[in-house]
Design a protein around this motif. Sequence first.
Motif, PDB file in Angstrom:
ATOM      1  N   HIS A 116     116.821  32.064 -45.356  1.00 45.29           N
ATOM      2  CA  HIS A 116     117.193  32.326 -43.959  1.00 45.29           C
ATOM      3  C   HIS A 116     116.431  31.459 -42.964  1.00 45.29           C
ATOM      4  CE1 HIS A 116     119.668  35.781 -45.174  1.00 45.29           C
ATOM      5  NE2 HIS A 116     118.839  35.730 -46.207  1.00 45.29           N
ATOM      6  N   HIS A 125     116.340  46.081 -46.370  1.00 42.76           N
ATOM      7  CA  HIS A 125     116.068  44.851 -47.105  1.00 42.76           C
ATOM      8  C   HIS A 125     114.556  44.720 -47.236  1.00 42.76           C
ATOM      9  CE1 HIS A 125     117.285  40.904 -48.546  1.00 42.76           C
ATOM     10  NE2 HIS A 125     116.316  40.361 -47.841  1.00 42.76           N
ATOM     11  N   ASP A 147     121.579  40.069 -44.424  1.00 41.06           N
ATOM     12  CA  ASP A 147     120.849  40.691 -45.527  1.00 41.06           C
ATOM     13  C   ASP A 147     120.670  42.172 -45.241  1.00 41.06           C
ATOM     14  OD1 ASP A 147     120.376  39.173 -47.725  1.00 41.06           O
ATOM     15  OD2 ASP A 147     118.418  38.430 -47.087  1.00 41.06           O
ATOM     16  N   HIS A 151     112.615  35.258 -45.288  1.00 40.22           N
ATOM     17  CA  HIS A 151     112.850  34.814 -46.666  1.00 40.22           C
ATOM     18  C   HIS A 151     113.439  33.396 -46.602  1.00 40.22           C
ATOM     19  CE1 HIS A 151     113.154  39.233 -48.262  1.00 40.22           C
ATOM     20  NE2 HIS A 151     111.915  38.803 -48.134  1.00 40.22           N
ATOM     21  N   HIS A 187     114.968  37.500 -40.693  1.00 36.68           N
ATOM     22  CA  HIS A 187     113.700  37.644 -41.417  1.00 36.68           C
ATOM     23  C   HIS A 187     113.298  36.281 -41.952  1.00 36.68           C
ATOM     24  CE1 HIS A 187     116.679  37.781 -44.553  1.00 36.68           C
ATOM     25  NE2 HIS A 187     115.830  38.062 -45.521  1.00 36.68           N
TER      26      HIS A 187
END
Length: 421
Positions: free
Chosen positions: A214, A290, A311, A211, A209
């Motif tokens: 990451h 998540h 995550d 965020h 993903h």
Amino acid sequence: MATKVLIVDDDDISGNLTKDLLAEAGFEVELLTNSYKAIGLLRANRYAVVLLDILMPGVDGLTICHQIKKDPELKETKVVMVSGKSFDAEKERARQYGASLFIEKPYNVETLAQQIQAIVDSPAAAQPAEAAPKAESLSAKDAALTLGLWGCRSAGPRSSPSRYGRRTCCFSLDDGEHLLIFDGGTGLAELGRRLESESRREAWLFLTHFHDEHVQGLPSFSPAARRGFSLHIAGPSEPGKTLEQQVAAAFRSAPATIPSVEAAIDLYDLLEDSYDILPGVKLTSFYANHPGTTLGFVLSFKGRTIAICPDGELYGESATALQDYDDKLAKLCRGADLLVHNARYSGEDYRTMRNRGHSAVPSVVELAGRAGVKKLLLVHHDDGYSDEAIDRIAAAAARQAAEKGYALQVAPAREGLSIGV
Ligand SMILES: [Zn+2]
């Protein structure tokens, strides 16, 4: 010669059941229901192992354990506490008094004899296992793949140095020919530096993903600045945001150390599905629990099954019928050689951190153990945790797996390590 075992349990029925189980497995077993006689019998007979119930009329099990461990003649006797009390505080007390193992009742009848044998075979079982298990110990002797750990923290960098590292999530799988990278936290920059001395001209980057933790390493991934380097990036798109827009935004984010992107980049949109990404390499992507669209991955690669989910929140015991992430993950990683999963919080800290998309260590251990996973690597350590805190959490995780009788090795990830899979 058969190994001599003494069971001290005031309950005839459960005591005899344990006795029969262990006798069948080849132990020479005696059952004592009068706890007052335990020390005398131990002195007279020299048992290798004694199983003690905690709650007994007369002398309780912990007191007997304490007497054994402070007695120079008896202290080599290995003590296993068996109890219906499953409080962490009780387990901690048993450990402090020198018990080698704490088994909760009802115990697993299939693995009890194995657990007792493991205690007999362990060299210094009288010493409680204090040290954190090391990730190095997960390395397979007949490894076909190398797992690289480039970053395993939740956020950073903090100023204080850490044995576990301060870089954010990035892991790699390498069979000597193909390099697969998972997530692009600040660990990706270090991996890029390592690749500068290699002739490799291609890599895959799978993003769970977008965020920061990451993807924040992308603008410092030096191979991306190299003409002639091919970078295949695969990940999810968000409603209203394409994968291309998200990757472009990640490369523009600060701080950047590469002047411009010169590598050939191609993009692959991933859904919850299975993909043949390379000859003999199958990738199954699944939605993780998540915030935002977040993926986890299961790879079938060189005969190994490896699940990577940096995550994702497991609900563990508190999962309701509608919260099916735990079940889905358990099915996907059943029998896996290795599970790399988010385990950001201790069980205690998780209580105030629920519903933020990160898991408690005990829930991850429980899921991996029940799913028959062989090795579990805990990742995404909370940035607020000291090394000693992670040590304690990891030691508790290993104890939990042993007490439940799971054939699971568990260790905390540490930046800079390579592990054979
Ligand atoms: Zn996230």
